[in-house]
Design a protein around this motif. Structure first.
Motif, PDB file in Angstrom:
ATOM      1  N   LYS A  26       9.002 -14.858 -13.774  1.00 39.69           N
ATOM      2  CA  LYS A  26       7.889 -13.934 -13.573  1.00 39.69           C
ATOM      3  C   LYS A  26       7.157 -14.184 -12.260  1.00 39.69           C
ATOM      4  O   LYS A  26       7.121 -15.299 -11.753  1.00 39.69           O
ATOM      5  CB  LYS A  26       6.892 -14.064 -14.729  1.00 39.69           C
ATOM      6  CG  LYS A  26       7.492 -13.803 -16.097  1.00 39.69           C
ATOM      7  CD  LYS A  26       6.472 -14.005 -17.209  1.00 39.69           C
ATOM      8  CE  LYS A  26       7.101 -13.770 -18.586  1.00 39.69           C
ATOM      9  NZ  LYS A  26       6.119 -13.961 -19.683  1.00 39.69           N
ATOM     10  N   GLY A  27       6.575 -13.122 -11.749  1.00 37.55           N
ATOM     11  CA  GLY A  27       5.720 -13.194 -10.573  1.00 37.55           C
ATOM     12  C   GLY A  27       4.784 -12.007 -10.558  1.00 37.55           C
ATOM     13  O   GLY A  27       5.002 -11.016 -11.273  1.00 37.55           O
ATOM     14  N   LYS A  28       3.724 -12.078  -9.754  1.00 34.53           N
ATOM     15  CA  LYS A  28       2.741 -10.994  -9.699  1.00 34.53           C
ATOM     16  C   LYS A  28       2.582 -10.491  -8.275  1.00 34.53           C
ATOM     17  O   LYS A  28       2.798 -11.224  -7.307  1.00 34.53           O
ATOM     18  CB  LYS A  28       1.388 -11.470 -10.231  1.00 34.53           C
ATOM     19  CG  LYS A  28       1.372 -11.789 -11.714  1.00 34.53           C
ATOM     20  CD  LYS A  28      -0.003 -12.248 -12.170  1.00 34.53           C
ATOM     21  CE  LYS A  28       0.003 -12.592 -13.656  1.00 34.53           C
ATOM     22  NZ  LYS A  28      -1.322 -13.087 -14.105  1.00 34.53           N
ATOM     23  N   MET A  29       2.200  -9.208  -8.188  1.00 32.75           N
ATOM     24  CA  MET A  29       1.908  -8.616  -6.888  1.00 32.75           C
ATOM     25  C   MET A  29       0.857  -7.527  -7.062  1.00 32.75           C
ATOM     26  O   MET A  29       0.602  -7.063  -8.173  1.00 32.75           O
ATOM     27  CB  MET A  29       3.180  -8.057  -6.242  1.00 32.75           C
ATOM     28  CG  MET A  29       3.980  -7.094  -7.072  1.00 32.75           C
ATOM     29  SD  MET A  29       3.383  -5.390  -7.002  1.00 32.75           S
ATOM     30  CE  MET A  29       3.456  -5.096  -5.254  1.00 32.75           C
ATOM     31  N   ASN A  30       0.251  -7.146  -5.962  1.00 27.84           N
ATOM     32  CA  ASN A  30      -0.812  -6.146  -5.972  1.00 27.84           C
ATOM     33  C   ASN A  30      -0.367  -4.929  -5.174  1.00 27.84           C
ATOM     34  O   ASN A  30       0.178  -5.066  -4.075  1.00 27.84           O
ATOM     35  CB  ASN A  30      -2.091  -6.735  -5.365  1.00 27.84           C
ATOM     36  CG  ASN A  30      -3.309  -5.878  -5.660  1.00 27.84           C
ATOM     37  OD1 ASN A  30      -3.697  -5.725  -6.814  1.00 27.84           O
ATOM     38  ND2 ASN A  30      -3.910  -5.315  -4.619  1.00 27.84           N
ATOM     39  N   TRP A  31      -0.606  -3.744  -5.723  1.00 23.64           N
ATOM     40  CA  TRP A  31      -0.181  -2.509  -5.047  1.00 23.64           C
ATOM     41  C   TRP A  31      -1.371  -1.551  -5.029  1.00 23.64           C
ATOM     42  O   TRP A  31      -1.885  -1.162  -6.076  1.00 23.64           O
ATOM     43  CB  TRP A  31       0.981  -1.868  -5.803  1.00 23.64           C
ATOM     44  CG  TRP A  31       1.924  -1.097  -4.921  1.00 23.64           C
ATOM     45  CD1 TRP A  31       1.598  -0.267  -3.907  1.00 23.64           C
ATOM     46  CD2 TRP A  31       3.352  -1.100  -4.998  1.00 23.64           C
ATOM     47  NE1 TRP A  31       2.725   0.265  -3.337  1.00 23.64           N
ATOM     48  CE2 TRP A  31       3.822  -0.231  -3.983  1.00 23.64           C
ATOM     49  CE3 TRP A  31       4.280  -1.741  -5.819  1.00 23.64           C
ATOM     50  CZ2 TRP A  31       5.181   0.018  -3.771  1.00 23.64           C
ATOM     51  CZ3 TRP A  31       5.626  -1.496  -5.613  1.00 23.64           C
ATOM     52  CH2 TRP A  31       6.074  -0.633  -4.600  1.00 23.64           C
ATOM     53  N   LYS A  52       0.839  -1.198   0.000  1.00 22.58           N
ATOM     54  CA  LYS A  52       0.000   0.000   0.000  1.00 22.58           C
ATOM     55  C   LYS A  52       0.871   1.244   0.000  1.00 22.58           C
ATOM     56  O   LYS A  52       1.935   1.268   0.626  1.00 22.58           O
ATOM     57  CB  LYS A  52      -0.904   0.011   1.237  1.00 22.58           C
ATOM     58  CG  LYS A  52      -2.301  -0.519   0.976  1.00 22.58           C
ATOM     59  CD  LYS A  52      -3.242  -0.102   2.092  1.00 22.58           C
ATOM     60  CE  LYS A  52      -4.683  -0.406   1.680  1.00 22.58           C
ATOM     61  NZ  LYS A  52      -5.641   0.059   2.702  1.00 22.58           N
ATOM     62  N   GLY A  53       0.375   2.240  -0.708  1.00 22.60           N
ATOM     63  CA  GLY A  53       0.972   3.569  -0.653  1.00 22.60           C
ATOM     64  C   GLY A  53       2.441   3.617  -0.982  1.00 22.60           C
ATOM     65  O   GLY A  53       2.896   3.046  -1.970  1.00 22.60           O
ATOM     66  N   SER A  71       9.714   0.997  -5.914  1.00 23.66           N
ATOM     67  CA  SER A  71       8.815   1.951  -5.256  1.00 23.66           C
ATOM     68  C   SER A  71       7.727   2.375  -6.232  1.00 23.66           C
ATOM     69  O   SER A  71       7.743   2.003  -7.417  1.00 23.66           O
ATOM     70  CB  SER A  71       9.594   3.179  -4.780  1.00 23.66           C
ATOM     71  OG  SER A  71       9.961   3.987  -5.887  1.00 23.66           O
ATOM     72  N   THR A  72       6.807   3.170  -5.749  1.00 26.96           N
ATOM     73  CA  THR A  72       5.732   3.638  -6.630  1.00 26.96           C
ATOM     74  C   THR A  72       6.260   4.542  -7.749  1.00 26.96           C
ATOM     75  O   THR A  72       5.597   4.711  -8.776  1.00 26.96           O
ATOM     76  CB  THR A  72       4.652   4.388  -5.831  1.00 26.96           C
ATOM     77  OG1 THR A  72       5.276   5.411  -5.046  1.00 26.96           O
ATOM     78  CG2 THR A  72       3.903   3.428  -4.915  1.00 26.96           C
ATOM     79  N   GLU A  73       7.458   5.109  -7.566  1.00 24.75           N
ATOM     80  CA  GLU A  73       8.065   5.890  -8.646  1.00 24.75           C
ATOM     81  C   GLU A  73       8.283   5.029  -9.888  1.00 24.75           C
ATOM     82  O   GLU A  73       8.204   5.514 -11.016  1.00 24.75           O
ATOM     83  CB  GLU A  73       9.393   6.498  -8.185  1.00 24.75           C
ATOM     84  CG  GLU A  73       9.255   7.662  -7.222  1.00 24.75           C
ATOM     85  CD  GLU A  73       8.523   8.848  -7.838  1.00 24.75           C
ATOM     86  OE1 GLU A  73       8.880   9.245  -8.967  1.00 24.75           O
ATOM     87  OE2 GLU A  73       7.587   9.357  -7.200  1.00 24.75           O
ATOM     88  N   ASP A  74       8.563   3.744  -9.669  1.00 28.04           N
ATOM     89  CA  ASP A  74       8.790   2.833 -10.789  1.00 28.04           C
ATOM     90  C   ASP A  74       7.496   2.453 -11.501  1.00 28.04           C
ATOM     91  O   ASP A  74       7.536   1.876 -12.593  1.00 28.04           O
ATOM     92  CB  ASP A  74       9.483   1.565 -10.296  1.00 28.04           C
ATOM     93  CG  ASP A  74      10.838   1.856  -9.680  1.00 28.04           C
ATOM     94  OD1 ASP A  74      11.660   2.501 -10.351  1.00 28.04           O
ATOM     95  OD2 ASP A  74      11.069   1.449  -8.521  1.00 28.04           O
TER      96      ASP A  74
END
Length: 764
Positions: free
Chosen positions: A757-762, A662-663, A724-727
């Protein structure tokens, strides 16, 4: 007049020093104050003169020339010069400006120091293949040191144009197809050129070019029109220019092409709204060679009109065309421009001269002792050799044919295998071509008396002598052999008859890529392929060393030649560096910064494309009513980021610090890397991200990080990336730079195709 100039110049400095707030202001503000004190003493003619950049010397390009330079300098009608070299000559010219003009304002001296000065490093596309920012910065640092020792204080580099079209000749001058990699290289180059202190006499001012979008001309034809959406500009092409501005680049050069129908040199949205207001650029903008004049051929009016347009757009210096010099006074009288605009341009140019310390010591770059001791030194050449070896890309190595043993008989065949002059590639204007190391010399140096090198040319670079005359220029002859082709091939076969292995040096001549060197056919020339076929028929192992300034379409060669080493144009030490890799003294670690297509019909082809609404299922060659071709697969011949090694690397599984963030939290992604081969070696570990669901279409993957990792044979290491969220940010439909929550795919591997490969949630 001479004494008057010195007196007035001294008064200007004294005025600036007496400003009460001087001690409290920043360095930049002090320079502005000093510049303003000089501007207050200048005539209109002298102000306009500071905006004029003529070309002199032996290295001019384009269609215009300037004359009576000395008289113009005395009259205050010149602000800078380029293409003049040697500290002695530059000192003489600077003396005219400082001691014989009315105000004694020093000149800037620029040159296209693109990939080295006299010590030449690989062409930019080649050095980008190292993916090593320390080496790239070092190359620029050495180039700056050598150039500054010879009087130069300004380079028209780095070129950061993203290009996905290998037909375009100037792809050789850039860093390839990826904006992220290009941005990192831009920062490294600027750091190398400018250092931390421009007042030092071994740093020079950089000029990022060509702003903007020059690498995307229609049909791959140089100087041609460019047409793309604002979203594409900001997301895929602007990043390296912006990175250069953030790195503190001193100047920016305009491009030749139009943007949204307005040529860059007259495009106010580009030069003022984006460059200055959005990005905060505070240096000055210079045009490319006669770019203002060329706006008349774009159809925007006569020289007076387009010159006024350029000044209004935010251009400060006119390279060679003298449109500012000859028309701005009339435009001022007619209200097309204002004196405030002219003075603002002068101010920025004078501030640049203050930053370089030229007002304190106009001759700081004219130390003749430095030129004798610091240019083309053995130490510099050693570093150039090391960097060149790191730029080579091993494309194929069937059955481990490489590295070669230093024994037996080696047949060296090819039109440029014994050619020093072509080793430096395009835009090596200060190079000592005759001192470059040929591949023939490099192999002989490497084997000494341990092996026998037998050489034959075997073919000309191309069959057509008229075509050859177009690129056998700039002191880089190809030494055309007028014997029949079959006679030359037979000579090569005779040389190879008793050889244990054949090294076939094939590809382009140095000036087949570069400015005004676009091609519609990027295959290996047919006569060279005929030679290669004859060599393969001998049954002996064949290693192809490919010389190229662009990705080439070498599908046949890939299918038939057991080993291929892409050497680009590796610089003044090319021969020794290539030998280092061929014989295994250096394990190749280069990775492609640009995709190699299977054939010309796939162009443009690049890794970070967008998905269509009918994508071809992964692993399939063809499916009707899907986005594909009837005659060839969608796959590249070699993907972006690709490059083999004499050893092998094994990637483990991806490990995430969290799969739900998050965030502003940071994500750590790690992967185990093991050297599973017999040789110590370096691997470029690459990180890619895909935004799976967004408010607008997004690329199937984007490079967001990389690390060059050295491992001994059998050694393992855990590689970690921080995300980071900048990416995750991108420019949305409204050109707002932000990230959107959702699911992201994270990919890590040794090239853009072969990824774990892999997945994630933001979430926000």
């Amino acid at each position: 007049m001479k004494n008057t100039g010195i007196i007035l110049f001294s008064i200007a400095i004294a005025i600036s020093l007496c400003i009460p707030s001087f001690a409290q202001t920043s360095t930049e503000a002090r320079f502005i104050q000093k510049a303003d004190s000089i501007i207050s003493l200048m005539t209109l003619e002298e102000k306009i003169g500071q905006l004029n950049l003529p070309a002199v010397g032996d290295f001019t390009t384009g269609q215009a020339s300037s004359s009576n330079i000395a008289e113009k300098i005395k009259a205050g009608k010149v602000g800078a010069l380029f293409n003049i070299k040697t500290a002695a000559k530059i000192r003489d010219v600077q003396k005219v400006a400082v001691e014989e003009s009315r105000l004694g304002i020093p000149l800037l001296f620029g040159m296209d120091v693109i990939h080295g000065y006299e010590t030449i490093f690989p062409i930019p596309l080649g050095i980008a293949s190292s993916w090593d920012m320390e080496l790239i910065e070092m190359s620029a640092r050495i180039a700056a040191n050598e150039a500054s020792a010879d009087g130069i204080n300004w380079t028209f580099s780095p070129m950061t144009d993203v290009s996905r079209d290998p037909r375009w000749g100037r792809v050789s001058e850039g860093n390839g197809e990826d904006p992220y990699l290009g941005a990192q290289i831009a920062k490294a180059m600027i750091k190398g050129y400018q250092g931390d202190d421009l007042t030092l006499n071994n740093t020079i001012m950089a000029c990022v070019k060509h702003f903007a979008l020059y690498g995307a001309p229609e049909a791959g034809r140089d100087y041609h029109t460019v047409d793309m959406s604002r979203q594409k500009m900001f997301n895929e092409y602007f990043l390296p220019y912006k990175a250069a501005v953030e790195a503190g680049v001193g100047t920016v050069m305009t491009s030749f092409n139009d943007i949204d129908g307005i040529p860059a040199s007259g495009n106010k949205w580009l030069m003022t709204d984006v460059l200055r207001e959005q990005w905060g650029f505070d240096g000055f903008v210079v045009t490319d060679y006669t770019a203002i004049n060329e706006m008349t051929d774009h159809g925007l009016g006569d020289l007076q009109r387009v010159s006024a347009m350029a000044l209004n757009a935010g251009v400060e210096m006119d390279m060679v065309g003298e449109g500012f010099l000859t028309t701005l006074q009339k435009s001022l009288e007619e209200g097309l421009v204002t004196e405030k605009q002219i003075e603002n341009a002068v101010r920025l140019i004078l501030v640049a001269k203050y930053k370089l310390g030229l007002f304190d010591d106009p001759y700081k770059y004219c130390d003749l002792d430095r030129a004798e001791k610091e240019i083309f030194t053995p130490a510099n050449r050693k570093i150039a050799r090391d960097i060149a070896a790191q730029s080579l890309v091993l494309l194929k190595n069937q059955d481990g044919i490489l590295p070669l043993a230093k024994k037996g008989t080696i047949a060296l065949i090819g039109p440029l295998a014994d050619n020093r002059e072509n080793m430096t590639g395009t835009w090596s204007v200060a190079a000592k071509f005759e001192k470059s190391v040929s591949i023939h010399d490099g192999l002989k140096n490497a084997v000494g008396d341990k092996a026998k090198i037998v050489y034959a040319k075997g073919a000309n670079v191309v069959v057509d002598s008229l075509f050859e005359s177009k690129f056998s220029i700039y002191g880089k002859p190809t030494y055309r052999d007028n014997r029949p082709a079959d006679v030359m091939i037979q000579e090569a076969l005779d040389a190879a008859k008793n050889a244990d292995v054949i090294v076939a040096v094939m590809g382009e001549a140095a000036e087949m890529s570069g400015e005004s060197s676009s091609l519609t056919n990027i295959d290996l020339p047919e006569n060279q392929r005929d030679l290669l076929k004859a060599l393969l028929k001998t049954g002996k192992p064949v290693v192809m060393v490919l010389l190229a300034g662009r990705p080439m379409t070498i599908k046949w060669e890939d299918e038939n030649v057991p080993a291929i080493l892409n050497a680009w144009f590796a610089g003044s030490e090319a021969g020794d560096a290539i030998a280092d890799v061929l014989f295994g003294d250096v394990n190749p670690s280069g990775k492609l910064p640009a995709t190699f297509p299977q054939n010309i019909g796939q162009v443009p082809i690049y890794y970070n494309q967008k998905s269509t609404g009918r994508p071809l299922p992964e692993g399939q060659w063809f499916q009707k009513f899907r986005s594909n071709y009837l005659d060839v697969s969608n796959d590249p011949l070699y993907p972006f980021g690709y490059g083999l090694n004499y050893t092998t690397f094994e990637y483990g599984d991806l490990k995430f610090s969290s799969t739900d963030l998050k965030g502003d939290n940071k994500l750590q992604v790690s992967i185990d890397l093991k050297n599973t081969g017999k040789y110590d070696g370096a691997e470029v570990v690459q990180l890619y991200i895909r935004d799976l669901v967004a408010s607008m279409t997004r690329p199937v993957k984007e490079l967001k990080g990389f690390q060059k990792v050295f491992l001994k044979a059998g050694e393992s290491k855990t590689i970690t990336f921080d995300i980071s969220t900048e990416d995750l940010k991108f420019y949305n439909y409204n050109i707002e730079f932000d990230w959107e929550p959702g699911e992201f795919e994270i990919m890590v591997g040794g090239n853009s195709r072969d990824l774990v490969k892999g997945k994630m949630n933001w979430e926000k």
